[in-house]
Design an enzyme around this catalytic site. Sequence first.
Site, PDB file in Angstrom:
ATOM      1  N   TYR A 138     -15.395 -39.821 -28.141  1.00 38.79           N
ATOM      2  CA  TYR A 138     -16.733 -39.265 -28.276  1.00 38.79           C
ATOM      3  C   TYR A 138     -17.595 -40.283 -29.018  1.00 38.79           C
ATOM      4  O   TYR A 138     -17.400 -40.524 -30.208  1.00 38.79           O
ATOM      5  CB  TYR A 138     -16.716 -37.960 -29.064  1.00 38.79           C
ATOM      6  CG  TYR A 138     -16.015 -36.799 -28.403  1.00 38.79           C
ATOM      7  CD1 TYR A 138     -15.763 -36.779 -27.042  1.00 38.79           C
ATOM      8  CD2 TYR A 138     -15.606 -35.704 -29.156  1.00 38.79           C
ATOM      9  CE1 TYR A 138     -15.116 -35.703 -26.443  1.00 38.79           C
ATOM     10  CE2 TYR A 138     -14.970 -34.628 -28.571  1.00 38.79           C
ATOM     11  CZ  TYR A 138     -14.723 -34.623 -27.219  1.00 38.79           C
ATOM     12  OH  TYR A 138     -14.090 -33.559 -26.629  1.00 38.79           O
ATOM     13  N   PHE A 196     -15.959 -24.747 -22.576  1.00 34.93           N
ATOM     14  CA  PHE A 196     -17.039 -24.190 -21.761  1.00 34.93           C
ATOM     15  C   PHE A 196     -16.964 -22.665 -21.736  1.00 34.93           C
ATOM     16  O   PHE A 196     -16.706 -22.059 -20.690  1.00 34.93           O
ATOM     17  CB  PHE A 196     -17.029 -24.768 -20.349  1.00 34.93           C
ATOM     18  CG  PHE A 196     -17.386 -26.227 -20.300  1.00 34.93           C
ATOM     19  CD1 PHE A 196     -18.509 -26.704 -20.952  1.00 34.93           C
ATOM     20  CD2 PHE A 196     -16.593 -27.132 -19.629  1.00 34.93           C
ATOM     21  CE1 PHE A 196     -18.838 -28.052 -20.923  1.00 34.93           C
ATOM     22  CE2 PHE A 196     -16.910 -28.483 -19.592  1.00 34.93           C
ATOM     23  CZ  PHE A 196     -18.035 -28.944 -20.249  1.00 34.93           C
ATOM     24  N   PRO A 197     -17.172 -22.011 -22.899  1.00 35.31           N
ATOM     25  CA  PRO A 197     -17.042 -20.555 -22.981  1.00 35.31           C
ATOM     26  C   PRO A 197     -18.089 -19.790 -22.183  1.00 35.31           C
ATOM     27  O   PRO A 197     -17.911 -18.597 -21.923  1.00 35.31           O
ATOM     28  CB  PRO A 197     -17.193 -20.274 -24.475  1.00 35.31           C
ATOM     29  CG  PRO A 197     -17.984 -21.424 -24.998  1.00 35.31           C
ATOM     30  CD  PRO A 197     -17.529 -22.613 -24.195  1.00 35.31           C
ATOM     31  N   LEU A 198     -19.181 -20.462 -21.796  1.00 28.01           N
ATOM     32  CA  LEU A 198     -20.236 -19.785 -21.037  1.00 28.01           C
ATOM     33  C   LEU A 198     -20.589 -20.634 -19.828  1.00 28.01           C
ATOM     34  O   LEU A 198     -21.651 -21.226 -19.747  1.00 28.01           O
ATOM     35  CB  LEU A 198     -21.471 -19.569 -21.923  1.00 28.01           C
ATOM     36  CG  LEU A 198     -22.561 -18.632 -21.373  1.00 28.01           C
ATOM     37  CD1 LEU A 198     -22.003 -17.233 -21.159  1.00 28.01           C
ATOM     38  CD2 LEU A 198     -23.746 -18.588 -22.326  1.00 28.01           C
ATOM     39  N   GLY A 199     -19.671 -20.698 -18.873  1.00 27.18           N
ATOM     40  CA  GLY A 199     -19.892 -21.519 -17.692  1.00 27.18           C
ATOM     41  C   GLY A 199     -19.562 -20.762 -16.424  1.00 27.18           C
ATOM     42  O   GLY A 199     -18.787 -19.806 -16.434  1.00 27.18           O
ATOM     43  N   GLY A 200     -20.181 -21.181 -15.317  1.00 22.45           N
ATOM     44  CA  GLY A 200     -19.847 -20.615 -14.023  1.00 22.45           C
ATOM     45  C   GLY A 200     -20.622 -19.382 -13.626  1.00 22.45           C
ATOM     46  O   GLY A 200     -20.361 -18.791 -12.568  1.00 22.45           O
ATOM     47  N   THR A 260     -23.404 -17.075 -12.052  1.00 21.50           N
ATOM     48  CA  THR A 260     -24.474 -17.106 -11.061  1.00 21.50           C
ATOM     49  C   THR A 260     -25.749 -16.619 -11.732  1.00 21.50           C
ATOM     50  O   THR A 260     -25.717 -16.000 -12.800  1.00 21.50           O
ATOM     51  CB  THR A 260     -24.143 -16.192  -9.875  1.00 21.50           C
ATOM     52  OG1 THR A 260     -24.151 -14.828 -10.326  1.00 21.50           O
ATOM     53  CG2 THR A 260     -22.782 -16.531  -9.264  1.00 21.50           C
ATOM     54  N   PRO A 261     -26.922 -16.868 -11.123  1.00 19.81           N
ATOM     55  CA  PRO A 261     -28.163 -16.352 -11.718  1.00 19.81           C
ATOM     56  C   PRO A 261     -28.146 -14.837 -11.922  1.00 19.81           C
ATOM     57  O   PRO A 261     -28.626 -14.340 -12.945  1.00 19.81           O
ATOM     58  CB  PRO A 261     -29.228 -16.777 -10.692  1.00 19.81           C
ATOM     59  CG  PRO A 261     -28.669 -18.022 -10.071  1.00 19.81           C
ATOM     60  CD  PRO A 261     -27.187 -17.765  -9.981  1.00 19.81           C
TER      61      PRO A 261
END
Length: 290
Positions: free
Chosen positions: A63, A213-217, A219-220
């Site tokens: 990083y 990525f706890p808040l991924g994927g 759809t709208p």
Amino acid sequence: MTDITKAGSFMLGDRTVTRMGYGAMQLAGPGVFGPPRDRAKALQVLRDAVAAGVNHIDTSDYYGPHVVNEVIKEALHPYADDLVLVTKVGFFRSDDGNWYPAQSAQDLTKAVHDNLRNLGVERLDVVNLRLLGDGLNPTDGSIEERFSALAALRDQGLIRHLGLSNVTRGQVNEALQIAPVVCVQNQYNMIQRADDALVDVLAAKGIAYVPFFPLGGLTPIQSRALSALSARLNATSLQVALAWLLARSPNILLIPGTSNPVHLAENLAAAELVLSEEVMAELDGIVAVA
């Protein structure tokens, strides 16, 4: 101040850590490359996290590269006795910021020594072997040579515990035949549930599962539904997503990242958010929406 102990604790190897941890990746510059936009704020975020009770910090020497570990050292060294620093190896950064695999025994050994130097420690608490996979999706293939190289460094006393990242269940089983594994770090959240069975298998073995990525994927449509539900709970969508993970299994350890002290406080507040059975069912309904 938020009481993050309400999230509970779990054994990471032989160390007890709070289930609400901190991921340091965002402390680097744009694209996880170069120095932080605001070094003073980066130092403050780390110190605020530890002051709030966080004792599990996720990092890597690639990083920046090197930058994030150097910031951690400046902010927190000498480290508290209960602080667990978890790093990962398996990539390197070129001068133009590109990511390249670094998976040979020689590469992994160099990465371990880079982490030791830049964190300012004689032994790394946990080192995760980060596999290439297909982006964020694990792919099958033997890891014996690579994991054995890290196990040898562990036997030399340079590493306390070993973990895995972006791996399949078969690769976990293969690694366990070589050396103990204390954690697995994969993509997992309310939407991305491919690891449902693996989470439960690891829980039965006393191995921590660390989702990224706890808040991924979403759809709208799902995102709007989650936002509406979160507003009813007087919480943010990310707080609800983190609380869902805490409720999912006691071996799940969270490492939400931010470079903003205000956002850090918001993330940590998820430790106090209790989701009822009705809310959990409503979240499952949101997931089911195509």
